[in-house]
Design a protein around this motif. Sequence first.
Motif, PDB file in Angstrom:
ATOM      1  N   ARG A  91       2.435  -1.889  -9.274  1.00  0.00           N
ATOM      2  CA  ARG A  91       1.364  -1.911 -10.242  1.00  0.00           C
ATOM      3  C   ARG A  91       1.895  -1.787 -11.669  1.00  0.00           C
ATOM      4  N   ARG A 104       1.202  -4.322 -14.596  1.00  0.00           N
ATOM      5  CA  ARG A 104       0.539  -3.924 -15.832  1.00  0.00           C
ATOM      6  C   ARG A 104       1.327  -4.385 -17.039  1.00  0.00           C
ATOM      7  N   PRO A 139       2.309   1.767  -4.143  1.00  0.00           N
ATOM      8  CA  PRO A 139       1.360   1.140  -5.056  1.00  0.00           C
ATOM      9  C   PRO A 139       1.811   1.193  -6.505  1.00  0.00           C
ATOM     10  N   THR A 140       2.313   2.338  -6.929  1.00  0.00           N
ATOM     11  CA  THR A 140       2.503   2.516  -8.363  1.00  0.00           C
ATOM     12  C   THR A 140       3.597   1.625  -8.949  1.00  0.00           C
ATOM     13  N   SER A 173       0.823  -1.201   0.000  1.00  0.00           N
ATOM     14  CA  SER A 173       0.000   0.000   0.000  1.00  0.00           C
ATOM     15  C   SER A 173       0.864   1.261   0.000  1.00  0.00           C
ATOM     16  N   ARG A 174       2.128   1.109   0.416  1.00  0.00           N
ATOM     17  CA  ARG A 174       2.971   2.292   0.400  1.00  0.00           C
ATOM     18  C   ARG A 174       3.497   2.604  -0.988  1.00  0.00           C
ATOM     19  N   ARG A 206       0.816  -8.072 -17.369  1.00  0.00           N
ATOM     20  CA  ARG A 206      -0.513  -8.393 -17.858  1.00  0.00           C
ATOM     21  C   ARG A 206      -0.655  -8.047 -19.327  1.00  0.00           C
TER      22      ARG A 206
END
Lengths: 334, 310
Positions: free
Chosen positions: B15, B19, B11-12, B8-9, B22
């Motif tokens: 992610r 991405r 996130p980017t 949560s600290r 994916r």
Amino acid sequence: MADGDAPLIEVKNLGVTLNTSRGPAQAVRGVSFALRRGETLGLVGESGCGKSVTALALMGLLPDSAVISGSIRLDGAELVGLPDSAYCKLRGNRISMIFQEPMTALNPMHTIGHQVAEPLLRHTGVSAAQARQEAIALLDRVGLPDASKRVDAYPHQFSGGQRQRITIAMALACQPDVLIADEPTTALDVTIQGQILDLIADLVAERGMSMILISHDLGVIAENVERMMVMYGGTVVESGETNAVFTRMGHPYTQGLFRARPRLGARKGTRLKTIAGTVPELADLPAGCTFADRCAIAEARCRAALPAVVDVGAAHGVRCIRTDVSMAAGGVGA
Amino acid sequence: MPSSTRASRWPTCERAADRIRRHRGNRTGRAAATGFWRRALRHRSFVLGAVLSLLVLGAALLSLVWTPWSAYDIDVASKLHPPSAAHWLGTDVLGRDIVSLLLVGARSTIMVGVIAVGIGLSFGVGLGLIAAARKGWTEELIMRMSDFTFAFPAVLSAIMLAAVAGPGMVTSITAIGIFQIPTFVRVTRGSANAIWAREFVLAARAAGKGSFRITIEHVLPNILSILIVQATIQFALAILAEAALSYLGLGTQPPQPSWGRMLNDAQTLLFQSPMLAVYPGAAIAIAVLGLNLLGDGLRDLLDPRLARER
Ligand SMILES: Nc1ncnc2c1ncn2[C@@H]1O[C@H](COP(=O)(O)OP(=O)(O)O)[C@@H](O)[C@H]1O
Ligand code: SF4
Ligand SMILES: [Mg+2]
């Protein structure tokens, strides 16, 4: 609609037991809340706290092996124990959900127009041509550029933000009463997150829907919902009006989350504060207060039993037996 | 699981990596289909497998319109001829032309394979899809039943069926087909369960779709490539089983030519004319090898996870 005061959704003492690799474990305990038409409710907590499980329980989408206790009422009708065939008629029609992952929430094999029109064809009596027109209008409304031209394109031809717009169109096709948005912007670029949240807020207001917005980000919750619940270890540890909670945080976990939030413009090199420890695995949840292992002011009696909810303000409840200490210590700033 | 506070600290970062991963994993469907033939032609085992399989198919099709001699005409006077201009591979003990027998035999082989795999596919895939969609005791029952069937090899079920219905092509096709069902049940259920766990299925359910529609619209299209690969491999197994059954006299009956039958006929003359066993043996080997290579190639080409690595 006649009775504005009756809750649209009323959840009482919801419990979910899931099968994990280490045997059955309680993923959600004692969750209660009511949501009236047009209200917005936030659900916040670190990942693994049981937010998605709670949402899936409302949607009746938990695995068959999950045991659900308590009560979920939609317009007074009980949903717990409803057969799947009956639930199918509600999903996408009265309650809709959008997911974190727009990359995977769309079927790669079908055009977006087909996927948006599909719920309309199934739940309402419209013709295929009408459904297509409606789908184009919806795609246009959610801000997809050139909707009428791109209606026959496939999901992979769109960016992540555009795909999330498409899933929103899908979820809203049948004008549901309740929208559950489970981390709708978590997988998106920061620059797009705000746009999508604004879009959701506009649509919710415009259609008078109720919304449950799930996020691990306190900032998102602060800006988008009237009331909020903080979840930890499958229990709601704090709930109340968003303003009230942010003004006087009662639970040590809420305070920890607030201190740990990433801040824009923080000086370079400033270390982020974090809550020590990690979210426990389901099978390792402590018997008493679920936060006891990470709480700075935990006492022996915290571990004895799940603390009761203490009222610390109007409709502001905190599940902690030491609110006198946690709130006296200056709450937020400490 | 990484520490959730970290997730949560930052996130980017995580992610962004997600991405990218994916995005690469997402080149399934149409986008990948355009490049399919280009990649296929560069894939060695696919090309070799396709050539060998087409050879067998070509032989079967050719036999419908032309064979050097009739494969049914017995001419004992010209039995066991060595290869010559008239009989390219010679003649068998009944004076039949070997080339003609091989060509017509290819037809029996393919027919048995197609029908048996058809039986296996239609029942197996249907049951596997039901098992994955219904879960619970339905799934349990289907899986136990298929375990039970699987315990009887094709030869054994063919012997039992032959005892009841008499030996013959229909008996052997039925036995092989039944034997194929459990494999298709397992493969279908396994891959269908994986699709059922995907988020777009959850999204489809959240949109109110029932399990039948989800099966037809989401599960089946997404497991199709796996089924195609499996069917290719099962085809090879069916050909082997048919040869074995005909060799045992339980399959294709004379005078209908079949490769297994030819092996059987050659057995008594193994020292006198060993080549009589080599020809049908080689034909069986070519068909089985070709289909296996084709299956392997298709698996590489159709499986997006493997394709990505290439
Ligand atoms: N189908 C499942 N079976 C077993 N455990 C699950 C399942 N789904 C979620 N869990 C567990 O339940 C807990 C809560 O998960 P979840 O509700 O997804 O958290 P979040 O708050 O991040 O949405 C986690 O520990 C997760 O591992
Ligand atoms: S009940 Fe005890 S352990 Fe739990 S949050 Fe309050 S003080 Fe901390
Ligand atoms: Mg979640």
